[in-house]
Design a protein around this motif. Structure first.
Motif, PDB file in Angstrom:
ATOM      1  N   HIS A 207       0.826  -1.200   0.000  1.00 49.24           N
ATOM      2  CA  HIS A 207       0.000   0.000   0.000  1.00 49.24           C
ATOM      3  C   HIS A 207       0.869   1.262   0.000  1.00 49.24           C
ATOM      4  O   HIS A 207       0.584   2.238  -0.689  1.00 49.24           O
ATOM      5  N   ASP A 208       1.941   1.204   0.793  1.00 52.99           N
ATOM      6  CA  ASP A 208       2.749   2.411   0.927  1.00 52.99           C
ATOM      7  C   ASP A 208       4.127   2.019   1.457  1.00 52.99           C
ATOM      8  O   ASP A 208       4.280   0.950   2.062  1.00 52.99           O
ATOM      9  N   TYR A 209       5.087   2.890   1.247  1.00 56.38           N
ATOM     10  CA  TYR A 209       6.438   2.638   1.755  1.00 56.38           C
ATOM     11  C   TYR A 209       7.226   3.921   1.784  1.00 56.38           C
ATOM     12  O   TYR A 209       6.917   4.882   1.061  1.00 56.38           O
ATOM     13  N   LEU A 210       8.235   3.927   2.626  1.00 53.81           N
ATOM     14  CA  LEU A 210       9.186   5.041   2.671  1.00 53.81           C
ATOM     15  C   LEU A 210      10.568   4.420   2.607  1.00 53.81           C
ATOM     16  O   LEU A 210      10.927   3.598   3.457  1.00 53.81           O
ATOM     17  N   ILE A 211      11.327   4.776   1.570  1.00 56.82           N
ATOM     18  CA  ILE A 211      12.685   4.259   1.425  1.00 56.82           C
ATOM     19  C   ILE A 211      13.592   5.449   1.165  1.00 56.82           C
ATOM     20  O   ILE A 211      13.660   5.960   0.055  1.00 56.82           O
ATOM     21  N   VAL A 225       7.552  -0.321   5.222  1.00 60.40           N
ATOM     22  CA  VAL A 225       6.587  -0.727   4.188  1.00 60.40           C
ATOM     23  C   VAL A 225       5.278  -1.083   4.886  1.00 60.40           C
ATOM     24  O   VAL A 225       5.272  -1.481   6.043  1.00 60.40           O
ATOM     25  N   LYS A 226       4.199  -0.924   4.150  1.00 62.35           N
ATOM     26  CA  LYS A 226       2.886  -1.194   4.728  1.00 62.35           C
ATOM     27  C   LYS A 226       2.034  -1.936   3.710  1.00 62.35           C
ATOM     28  O   LYS A 226       1.914  -1.502   2.557  1.00 62.35           O
ATOM     29  N   LEU A 227       1.483  -3.062   4.137  1.00 61.18           N
ATOM     30  CA  LEU A 227       0.604  -3.824   3.256  1.00 61.18           C
ATOM     31  C   LEU A 227      -0.847  -3.521   3.602  1.00 61.18           C
ATOM     32  O   LEU A 227      -1.157  -3.145   4.735  1.00 61.18           O
ATOM     33  N   ALA A 228      -1.731  -3.728   2.640  1.00 64.95           N
ATOM     34  CA  ALA A 228      -3.167  -3.624   2.912  1.00 64.95           C
ATOM     35  C   ALA A 228      -3.828  -4.879   2.371  1.00 64.95           C
ATOM     36  O   ALA A 228      -3.466  -5.351   1.287  1.00 64.95           O
ATOM     37  N   GLY A 229      -4.769  -5.428   3.109  1.00 67.06           N
ATOM     38  CA  GLY A 229      -5.475  -6.624   2.667  1.00 67.06           C
ATOM     39  C   GLY A 229      -5.646  -7.592   3.809  1.00 67.06           C
ATOM     40  O   GLY A 229      -5.519  -7.231   4.982  1.00 67.06           O
ATOM     41  N   GLU A 230      -5.909  -8.847   3.492  1.00 71.63           N
ATOM     42  CA  GLU A 230      -6.219  -9.858   4.505  1.00 71.63           C
ATOM     43  C   GLU A 230      -4.959 -10.530   5.029  1.00 71.63           C
ATOM     44  O   GLU A 230      -4.861 -10.875   6.188  1.00 71.63           O
ATOM     45  N   LYS A 231      -3.983 -10.720   4.128  1.00 74.07           N
ATOM     46  CA  LYS A 231      -2.796 -11.496   4.490  1.00 74.07           C
ATOM     47  C   LYS A 231      -1.688 -10.520   4.902  1.00 74.07           C
ATOM     48  O   LYS A 231      -0.785 -10.192   4.117  1.00 74.07           O
ATOM     49  N   LEU A 232      -1.802 -10.045   6.129  1.00 76.38           N
ATOM     50  CA  LEU A 232      -0.932  -8.941   6.538  1.00 76.38           C
ATOM     51  C   LEU A 232       0.454  -9.388   6.994  1.00 76.38           C
ATOM     52  O   LEU A 232       1.402  -8.617   6.955  1.00 76.38           O
ATOM     53  N   ASN A 233       0.573 -10.623   7.442  1.00 75.63           N
ATOM     54  CA  ASN A 233       1.900 -11.124   7.841  1.00 75.63           C
ATOM     55  C   ASN A 233       2.593 -11.721   6.629  1.00 75.63           C
ATOM     56  O   ASN A 233       2.229 -12.777   6.159  1.00 75.63           O
ATOM     57  N   THR A 251       6.350  -8.392   7.990  1.00 80.01           N
ATOM     58  CA  THR A 251       5.346  -7.400   8.409  1.00 80.01           C
ATOM     59  C   THR A 251       4.556  -7.943   9.601  1.00 80.01           C
ATOM     60  O   THR A 251       4.355  -9.150   9.740  1.00 80.01           O
ATOM     61  N   ASP A 252       4.094  -7.013  10.446  1.00 82.65           N
ATOM     62  CA  ASP A 252       3.358  -7.412  11.648  1.00 82.65           C
ATOM     63  C   ASP A 252       1.863  -7.554  11.349  1.00 82.65           C
ATOM     64  O   ASP A 252       1.447  -7.538  10.189  1.00 82.65           O
ATOM     65  N   ASP A 253       1.063  -7.668  12.404  1.00 80.77           N
ATOM     66  CA  ASP A 253      -0.377  -7.905  12.221  1.00 80.77           C
ATOM     67  C   ASP A 253      -1.096  -6.740  11.553  1.00 80.77           C
ATOM     68  O   ASP A 253      -2.219  -6.873  11.085  1.00 80.77           O
ATOM     69  N   ARG A 254      -0.444  -5.586  11.555  1.00 82.29           N
ATOM     70  CA  ARG A 254      -1.042  -4.446  10.849  1.00 82.29           C
ATOM     71  C   ARG A 254      -0.496  -4.337   9.425  1.00 82.29           C
ATOM     72  O   ARG A 254      -0.802  -3.380   8.710  1.00 82.29           O
ATOM     73  N   GLY A 255       0.354  -5.280   9.052  1.00 81.82           N
ATOM     74  CA  GLY A 255       0.937  -5.247   7.702  1.00 81.82           C
ATOM     75  C   GLY A 255       2.111  -4.304   7.605  1.00 81.82           C
ATOM     76  O   GLY A 255       2.520  -3.910   6.516  1.00 81.82           O
ATOM     77  N   PHE A 256       2.705  -3.968   8.762  1.00 80.31           N
ATOM     78  CA  PHE A 256       3.723  -2.928   8.809  1.00 80.31           C
ATOM     79  C   PHE A 256       5.083  -3.506   9.169  1.00 80.31           C
ATOM     80  O   PHE A 256       5.185  -4.395  10.001  1.00 80.31           O
ATOM     81  N   ALA A 257       6.121  -3.012   8.539  1.00 80.32           N
ATOM     82  CA  ALA A 257       7.478  -3.406   8.942  1.00 80.32           C
ATOM     83  C   ALA A 257       8.435  -2.256   8.721  1.00 80.32           C
ATOM     84  O   ALA A 257       8.327  -1.523   7.734  1.00 80.32           O
TER      85      ALA A 257
END
Ligand code: GCB
Length: 594
Positions: A207-211, A225-233, A251-257
């Protein structure tokens, strides 16, 4: 009772808006379908496609795109036999009828989209000035306020294989409580001014990222990085093949790492705008981007790029299309405008007075031009209005969301020439801390005013200065403030030990209008302003940048003088027809020496 209210609400507003997702990063790197081209439009000055005759929002507005089912049916509009407008594009310069128009225009585009299973679909708008209500197949999918930043809505559940109709009500009426407010010095170009596209993503996607380089470092890349959807890990790998980098995170349970790694990178700079391909590879998605790496910081009154002092020799630019007029929106427009800036000898541009289209930033990245980007908190704003603040904060957030990975952008600016007050200071301080929470690396600035402490001394002591990294200052010595020679006697002082960018100076000249250097509106007068300004600027010890006003003439309703202005602000170094005025060469000569 609460339940009753909820049920009532659901009955009264059957078009419950689809759940919205924040801005999708880097739409270039994704599978997209353009919706640019001709859209059917209805001009609706009374908003009768939205309100009924009791001025209540109607369930049966133009967004239904209704058609008579029998010969007795009464329907008083028809998109399909209405006039069209090109998207992207302001409406003002596409139709004489709409040149001064401020109000609502409805846009409709039909499309087919056989969606594949396990994909999601979004509709993305580069910008709509100023307020947009968006509907798909008769259902409201969202609304957006602010004329210069992108937004997207998910349409996965509403889209059909064939016969979709996307309807957008765009309203550019100015409002006292809006951002900008009623008074500006630029044309209120309305419409779907930037591209519109469909974005297809996998069910779970990046969904989004900062590099970017970590603040204060030239070897360490840091971001998220950030994921969006059902499979967040998921396992997500960030790769920079050319630099031999491959770094995997979970990525963690929010899809974030968070992402953090050392890298030996060739740094981005105006002399060598090195850009790397960066690949963000999740288990279910992959995005490619082109990212440059550079550091930017201040030390005392210096601005340091990659650890070395730099002088920002630049120019201001409005998003006014070169040659044809109207809003600029294309890569070609960006190349022409930035090409002129380069020809002037600029290594820096101030993109005034609102976020410009993404091509400008992407091309600046490629061409090696540093960018100051700002939001339209301009002149007077309702400083005490919480909704106005929320609106400004949102526009700031959207600007940063879109451009945070672009090396060219070094300064975010929160305001232009705003009058001092406690409420204003609180408003702007809060914007600055919001920006810093979203992006720890860029420098914060604002174009401030200054004042005289005696006949020959200009003082910069706006209390806002304390919260900025770089002081911005607009002055019109020689135009609104005395004659050009006045600059010779001026001394500049600042309360702050910080770098100053003279963010505006200049004066009007009609291209081809000649006379002696004392005659207003002539190229010679403008030339003389620049000569005296440059001599003055050279003497300011803490000056670290200049962006005179402005690269090209631009339309403004505040400038009616016949045969000279004709509704153009003539402070351009280049005319609206692309002709260079004498002052262009004066500035070019100085910039070449720097
Ligand atoms: C300013 C404003 C700019 C105007 C310019 C002018 O100070 O920041 O938006 O267009 O002056 O030409 O007066």
């Amino acid at each position: 009772m609460k339940l009753l209210i909820l049920i009532l609400l659901l009955v009264v507003c059957p078009t419950v808006q689809a759940q919205q997702i924040g801005l999708i990063a880097n739409t270039d790197g994704r599978k997209t379908v353009s919706l640019n081209g001709q859209w059917q439009t209805i001009i609706d000055p009374y908003e009768s496609g939205y309100y009924n005759y009791r001025y209540q929002p109607s369930d049966n507005g133009y967004f239904k795109n209704a058609k008579p089912k029998s010969k007795t049916d009464l329907i008083e509009y028809d998109f399909d036999s209405s006039a069209t407008l090109n998207v992207p594009g302001d409406w003002n310069t596409q139709s004489d009828q709409l040149f001064f128009y401020e109000g609502t225009v409805w846009y409709k585009k039909s499309f087919d989209y056989p969606r594949k299973p396990d994909t999601r679909l979004f509709v993305y708008f580069g910008a709509a000035n100023y307020f947009a209500d968006v509907y798909l197949n008769g259902e409201k999918i969202g609304q957006h306020e602010g004329g210069f930043t992108p937004f997207n809505f998910e349409i996965t559940k509403l889209v059909r294989d064939t016969g979709n109709f996307l309807v957008v009500k765009v309203d550019n009426k100015r409002r006292l409580d809006a951002v900008p407010t009623l008074m500006t010095d630029w044309w209120n170009y309305g419409g779907l001014t930037r591209e519109v596209k469909l974005i297809e993503t996998p069910a779970t996607f990046v969904h989004d990222y900062l590099i970017q380089l970590q603040k204060g470092s030239r070897q360490r890349v840091s971001g998220w990085v950030k994921l969006a959807g059902e499979k967040l890990n998921q396992r997500v790998t960030v790769r920079i093949p050319e630099a031999g980098i491959s770094k995997t995170v979970n990525t963690d349970d929010r899809g974030f790492a968070e992402v953090d790694f050392n890298a030996d990178l060739k740094l981005w700079s105006p002399e060598s705008p090195k850009i790397y391909e960066v690949i963000i590879e999740a288990e279910t998605d992959q995005v490619r981007d082109q990212i440059g790496f550079r550091s930017i910081e201040t030390k005392g009154t210096d601005i340091l790029l990659n650890g070395r002092p730099i002088f920002l020799h630049g120019v201001c630019i409005h998003e006014e299309a070169p040659l044809r007029g109207g809003r600029a929106y294309s890569r070609e427009d960006a190349r022409t405008l930035l090409g002129w800036a380069k020809e002037l000898g600029a290594n820096f541009v101030r993109l005034a007075h609102y976020p410009h289209n993404e091509f400008m930033i992407r091309e600046a990245d490629r061409m090696g031009i540093l960018v100051w980007s700002e939001i339209p908190v301009y002149w007077t704003i309702q400083w005490e209005n919480a909704a106005t603040f929320e609106n400004a904060r949102n526009q700031l957030g959207e600007m940063i969301a879109r451009d945070k990975n672009r090396a060219a952008v070094v300064i975010w600016s929160v305001a232009n020439e705003t009058p001092l007050s406690d409420a204003r200071l609180t408003f702007l301080k809060n914007l600055i801390s919001h920006a810093r929470s979203l992006d720890t690396t860029r420098l914060m600035s604002a174009a401030m005013e200054r004042h005289y402490i005696n006949d020959t001394t200009q003082m910069i002591d706006d209390p806002l200065g304390e919260y900025l990294d770089v002081l911005g200052c607009n002055e019109y010595v020689g135009w609104y403030d005395g004659l050009p020679e006045k600059a010779d006697r001026l001394e500049w002082r600042s309360k702050y030990q910080k770098p100053l960018v003279m963010s505006e100076f200049g004066g009007d000249a009609l291209y081809g209008h000649h006379g002696d250097a004392g005659a207003r509106w002539t190229e010679e007068y403008q030339e003389s302003i620049y000569q005296h300004q440059i001599a003055m600027l050279k003497k300011i010890p803490f000056l670290r940048g200049t962006s005179p006003w402005i690269l090209t003439d631009f339309r403004s309703p505040r400038r009616p003088l016949p045969n000279i202005q004709d509704y153009w602000n003539r402070k351009g170094l280049i005319s609206n027809r692309g002709e260079k005025k004498k002052a262009f060469y004066v500035l070019q000569q100085w910039y070449k020496q720097l």
